[in-house]
Design an enzyme around this catalytic site. Structure first.
Site, short mmCIF file in Angstrom:
data_model
loop_
_atom_site.label_atom_id
_atom_site.label_comp_id
_atom_site.label_asym_id
_atom_site.label_seq_id
_atom_site.Cartn_x
_atom_site.Cartn_y
_atom_site.Cartn_z
N ASN A 1 -12.88 -3.52 2.35
CA ASN A 1 -13.93 -2.51 2.49
C ASN A 1 -14.81 -2.56 1.25
O ASN A 1 -14.31 -2.57 0.12
CB ASN A 1 -13.30 -1.13 2.64
CG ASN A 1 -12.44 -1.03 3.89
OD1 ASN A 1 -12.80 -1.56 4.94
ND2 ASN A 1 -11.29 -0.38 3.80
N ASP B 1 0.84 -1.20 0.00
CA ASP B 1 0.00 0.00 0.00
C ASP B 1 0.88 1.25 0.00
O ASP B 1 1.89 1.33 0.70
CB ASP B 1 -0.92 -0.01 1.23
CG ASP B 1 -2.09 0.95 1.08
OD1 ASP B 1 -3.23 0.48 0.96
OD2 ASP B 1 -1.85 2.18 1.10
N HIS C 1 -10.22 -5.44 -3.43
CA HIS C 1 -8.90 -5.64 -2.86
C HIS C 1 -9.03 -6.06 -1.41
O HIS C 1 -9.98 -5.68 -0.72
CB HIS C 1 -8.02 -4.38 -2.97
CG HIS C 1 -8.67 -3.14 -2.45
ND1 HIS C 1 -9.62 -2.44 -3.15
CD2 HIS C 1 -8.50 -2.46 -1.28
CE1 HIS C 1 -10.01 -1.38 -2.45
NE2 HIS C 1 -9.35 -1.38 -1.31
N GLY D 1 -15.89 2.65 3.62
CA GLY D 1 -14.62 3.33 3.37
C GLY D 1 -13.86 2.84 2.15
O GLY D 1 -12.65 3.04 2.05
N GLN D 2 -14.56 2.20 1.21
CA GLN D 2 -13.88 1.74 -0.01
C GLN D 2 -13.59 2.94 -0.90
O GLN D 2 -14.52 3.55 -1.45
CB GLN D 2 -14.73 0.71 -0.77
CG GLN D 2 -13.99 0.15 -1.98
CD GLN D 2 -14.83 -0.83 -2.81
OE1 GLN D 2 -16.02 -1.02 -2.56
NE2 GLN D 2 -14.19 -1.46 -3.77
#
Ligand code: 5GP
Ligand code: ZN
Length: 113
Positions: A86, A30, A99, A92-93
């Site tokens: 999410n 990330d 993913h 909160g995506q």
């Protein structure tokens, strides 16, 4: 899905620090890690979210989970890890390509905030 950032990463058009790759799955670190280990595991195929997993694409989604187990073993995450996806805006995506966040290296709250 030319405007999808994760499709672009899967196609090699945007660089990422790759942690694992096979024919169906890509895992990469990330860009804004929320834990000492924070890897994103995606199907190479564009699936919007967990709500869009179906009989046609579930093999790719299952392969993401298999990749998570492989990475956890490889990285020695013996103390545990969190695997979270999410799904949708209220969860909160922010990237609308399925993913799984593989998070480890610190303690996590439960229930999540
Ligand atoms: P979400 O908020 O959709 O659950 O997770 C999306 C994640 O993608 C976030 O943790 C964010 O930091 C990460 N992310 C967004 N854009 C990029 C990028 O271009 N490269 C990488 N490696 N991660 C990204
Ligand atoms: Zn995509």
């Amino acid at each position: 899905m030319s405007d999808c950032i994760f499709c672009k990463i899967a196609a090699g058009g945007i660089p990422a620090k790759i942690a694992y790759e096979d024919d169906l799955v890509l895992a990469f670190h990330d860009i804004d890690p929320k834990a000492p280990t924070h890897i994103l595991i995606i199907p190479k195929e564009h699936i919007v979210s967990a709500a869009d997993i179906n009989a046609e694409n579930s093999a790719a989604a299952a392969k993401c989970l298999e990749a998570a187990a492989k990475l956890a073993a490889e990285l020695g995450l013996a103390d545990g890890f969190r695997l979270v996806s999410n799904c949708g805006d209220s969860a909160g995506q922010s990237v609308k390509h399925l993913h799984f966040h593989l998070l480890a290296g610190r303690d996590f709250m439960w229930p999540p905030g």
